[in-house]
Structures are given as C-alpha cells and as structure tokens.
Design a protein around this motif. Structure first.
Motif, mmCIF file in Angstrom:
data_model
loop_
_atom_site.group_PDB
_atom_site.id
_atom_site.type_symbol
_atom_site.label_atom_id
_atom_site.label_comp_id
_atom_site.label_asym_id
_atom_site.label_seq_id
_atom_site.Cartn_x
_atom_site.Cartn_y
_atom_site.Cartn_z
ATOM 1 N N LEU A 30 -9.216 -35.022 -33.145
ATOM 2 C CA LEU A 30 -10.075 -33.975 -33.977
ATOM 3 C C LEU A 30 -10.274 -34.363 -35.319
ATOM 4 O O LEU A 30 -11.371 -33.899 -36.101
ATOM 5 N N GLU A 31 -9.440 -35.175 -35.955
ATOM 6 C CA GLU A 31 -9.607 -35.776 -37.160
ATOM 7 C C GLU A 31 -10.853 -36.509 -37.041
ATOM 8 O O GLU A 31 -11.845 -36.688 -38.151
ATOM 9 N N ASP A 32 -10.947 -37.348 -36.127
ATOM 10 C CA ASP A 32 -12.250 -38.329 -35.816
ATOM 11 C C ASP A 32 -13.460 -37.480 -35.755
ATOM 12 O O ASP A 32 -14.543 -37.675 -36.468
ATOM 13 N N ALA A 33 -13.429 -36.366 -34.995
ATOM 14 C CA ALA A 33 -14.536 -35.381 -34.902
ATOM 15 C C ALA A 33 -14.853 -34.892 -36.255
ATOM 16 O O ALA A 33 -16.072 -34.697 -36.797
ATOM 17 N N LYS A 34 -13.756 -34.594 -36.939
ATOM 18 C CA LYS A 34 -14.067 -33.846 -38.323
ATOM 19 C C LYS A 34 -15.011 -34.980 -39.307
ATOM 20 O O LYS A 34 -15.923 -34.673 -40.080
ATOM 21 N N LEU A 35 -14.388 -36.332 -39.182
ATOM 22 C CA LEU A 35 -15.116 -37.167 -40.133
ATOM 23 C C LEU A 35 -16.284 -37.401 -39.571
ATOM 24 O O LEU A 35 -17.224 -37.740 -40.531
ATOM 25 N N GLN A 36 -16.704 -37.151 -38.493
ATOM 26 C CA GLN A 36 -18.120 -37.227 -38.184
ATOM 27 C C GLN A 36 -19.055 -36.036 -38.186
ATOM 28 O O GLN A 36 -20.064 -36.382 -37.776
ATOM 29 N N GLY A 37 -18.505 -35.319 -38.741
ATOM 30 C CA GLY A 37 -19.295 -34.018 -39.179
ATOM 31 C C GLY A 37 -19.660 -33.245 -37.946
ATOM 32 O O GLY A 37 -20.546 -32.380 -37.695
#
Length: 395
Positions: free
Chosen positions: A99-106
C-alpha cells in the motif's frame, strides 16, 4: 547442537514485550523510512525505501501443547493472528509495503483477487480504506448471482468498508483468467472514471509484498528464539510468506529450515512462483528449491473446502489449547505438520519447531462449522437451559 535456553521463560518475556509494543505503537498509520537488515545487503538496491505501519509488531511466541504432538517434538507458535483486529494475519505485513508502493505511485484505488472468503482481500479492503484508497475485489464464487452470496465472514467485512466485489467463476485460474479480468477492470476504471488503480497480486505475493516476511524474520531474530528453534512451519497459499521466510533464513546465515505446507496447487507451482519473486527481488545464486521445503499432500478435497475430519481436528485443538485455527490455511498446515512429524520426522532439521499462525479466523464464520459444532455441543451438553427456577440445570 543448540545453546541451552529456557524457551518457555523467554516466550513469556517476549509476550510481555509484545503487549507493551502494542500499547506504545505510536507509529500506526504513519509512513516510515525502511532500511533492510544488514544481511540483505546483496539485494538492498531493490528493497522498498519506505513502509506504511499497519501491524502490531513483535507478535508473541509461546509454547503450544497441541493434542497428539508426536513424542520428541517441542512445538511453539508465533501469533501472527495478533497483528491486528480486522487486519489480523500475515497479509498485513505484506500490505505495509504494497500500500505504501500504491501511495507512492499516486493510486486512487487498489484491485486484487481471491476466494469468496479471502483473508487477503479482507485485509486489503480494510487497510486500503484506512489510508483513503478505494478497493475492487475479484472473488471466486460458486454462483454468478450476487443475491446468492452469503454476507458473512470475510465477505461481510469487505462490504462494510465499501469494497466493490466482482464475482468470477470459482475454478478460474489466476494467470489464465483472473489476471486478464483484473486488467480489464483497471482499464475500464481508467477510461471511464479516470482512476489510477494499483494491482496487488493474489495473496500480495510479489517482490514488494514478500519484504513483509523478510522483515518478520528479522523481528523473530530480535525476539531471540532462533538459538533453540530448528524449524519454522507456515501455511503456503500464494507463496510470498514462505518465500520471504526462506530467503531471510538463507541470507542471515541461519540453520533454521523453513517448511511451507501447501493448501492449494503443488511443489512445482510454488517453487516456480517463488523463483519469480526471488528474481524480482534481485536474488542471485540461489533458488527456491534450495531455501524452502514445500510440503505437498494436505490440501484435502480442495482449496477452501473442508472435510468433517478436518473440522473436528480444528475444534479439538481449540477446545484443548484455546488457539483457534482457520479451516482454509492454518488447520490444513497444522494437520500436515503433525502427520509429517509422525510419519516423516527426518524431514525436520531438529525437534524444536515453530508454527506461524497466519490468522484467517473470519473465514471460519462462513457457516461450515455449524453441523460439526451442533453435534459436539449437543453431545457434551455445552449449552443448557435455566429458564425456570423450579428446574435447575444439571451441571
């Protein structure tokens, strides 16, 4: 062979520390920088740079006196069913990175897939909603009619946090049918709603999510139990948890052997998938077959399906030890572990074994235990009546 440690006393201290850690978990919901363990230096270039704290860490490790434990073995259990309330289980450790990766990818939303009572999908839906993301779930179902879906267990929790559920055939293959359907939904949402949807694979098991159990291995090292533990056993349903543990044991130079008891598919599938994960993580010079023992033969009549014998073992363990297992993952893995201990003890590196409880208890509330429990309750008179004061109960 192993340093002499009073593991029972140590486990008590670990449990107390875990309780204090829960009380003091001020980072919950925050993004923190992530530094891999020093022994991951060979793959640190591809490691995530940050992590979203969602789990209650340092879950307890305690002795576990399961019924019919074969002579000569000592069994301990790591309570990863205590990583959170509705976020309980192993999936939340993976979701901290995914989910952190998802947030980083907008991302505006996430999409993933699983069975109608998927623990992974439930944890994804709840965690995503907590951090402001919409969730779309492709769930394998016996019926294409939404009105025939029983709103219970994990599915009920999915809907309570506003996940949109898309029903797909129960036997739909992941690569051949689920992945194309997920991509179609992603494309539709992008075209019609201008949404950026982040795809999470089955079980959260890829090169990002697997870091959750590399980190869990470091946690166990900090809990100071590996000086006497010879083997770790864990359910294997999508491969990421087993792969992460096996990789961490290898990279840290540990002699602990990791066993993943398959609850679906087979050795070939899991080793192939784990090798793909290792490649994605930048691992060279070692293969899944070298670091992970995939234990076949205990998925029973099928993934997510239970026999009366299995359910009776589940209730027996709960009655005798107070620890509840779920019928899809942990129950089948424990059953396989106990049978292997009895019939094939040389499979284990030693006799001090730790089982990792991966949660999944909400999936138990889908009605499958009704008949088994009704018979047990009736036979043992576990529920009795005291409506009339003239007829006191016979206790």
């Amino acid at each position: 062979m192993y340093a002499h440690v009073n593991l029972s006393r140590l486990c008590t201290r670990v449990s107390l520390r875990a309780s204090m850690a829960t009380l003091c978990c001020s980072n919950y919901g925050n993004i923190v920088s992530y530094k891999p363990p020093a022994w991951c230096s060979s793959i640190s270039e591809k490691a995530p740079k940050s992590r979203l704290i969602l789990s209650q860490m340092k879950t307890p490790i305690v002795p576990w006196n399961v019924p019919d434990l074969p002579d000569g073995f000592k069994l301990y259990i790591k309570r990863d069913d205590m990583t959170g309330g509705t976020l309980m289980g192993n999936k939340v450790r993976k979701l901290e990175f995914l989910l952190e990766d998802a947030k980083l990818q907008g991302a505006d939303a996430v999409i993933t897939c699983g069975g109608i009572q998927s623990n992974h999908c439930r944890a994804t839906a709840i965690a995503a909603r907590e951090v402001g993301l919409k969730t779309y779930l492709l769930l394998r179902s016996n019926s294409e009619d939404p009105d025939e879906s029983r709103l219970e267990g994990n599915l009920l929790l999915d809907l309570l946090v506003d996940a949109t559920v898309v029903l797909v055939p129960k036997r739909a293959g992941y690569v051949s049918q689920l992945m194309p359907r997920m991509q179609h939904v992603v494309d539709e949402l992008k075209e019609k709603k201008l949404m950026n949807v982040y795809q999470i694979p089955l079980g959260g098991s890829n090169g990002v999510g697997t870091w959750g159990y590399v980190e869990a291995y470091r946690e166990m090292m900090e809990q100071e139990v590996f000086s006497q533990i010879s083997d770790v056993v864990v359910p294997c349903g999508s491969g990421g948890t087993s792969c992460g543990l096996g990789l961490a044991s290898y990279l840290s130079g540990s002699t602990v052997r990791v066993h993943g008891v398959s609850v679906c598919d087979d050795q070939l599938y899991f080793h192939t998938h784990c090798n793909e994960i290792l490649n994605e993580m930048g691992v060279t010079g070692v293969r899944s077959e070298d670091i992970l023992d995939v234990v076949d033969g205990y998925k029973g009549i099928g993934y997510g399906e239970s026999t009366d014998e299995e359910l009776q073992l589940l209730t027996n363990i709960g009655r005798k030890t107070g620890i509840l297992l779920d019928p899809t993952y942990t129950l089948k893995a424990v059953r396989g572990m106990l049978i292997e201990m009895k019939t094939n003890p040389s499979r284990f590196s030693g006799r001090n074994v730790m089982f990792i409880h991966t949660g999944g208890l909400y999936g138990m509330l889908d009605g499958r235990l009704d008949d088994v429990m009704r018979k047990q309750v009736t036979d043992s008179r576990q529920i009795i009546s005291y409506f009339s004061t003239d007829r006191p109960p016979h206790l």
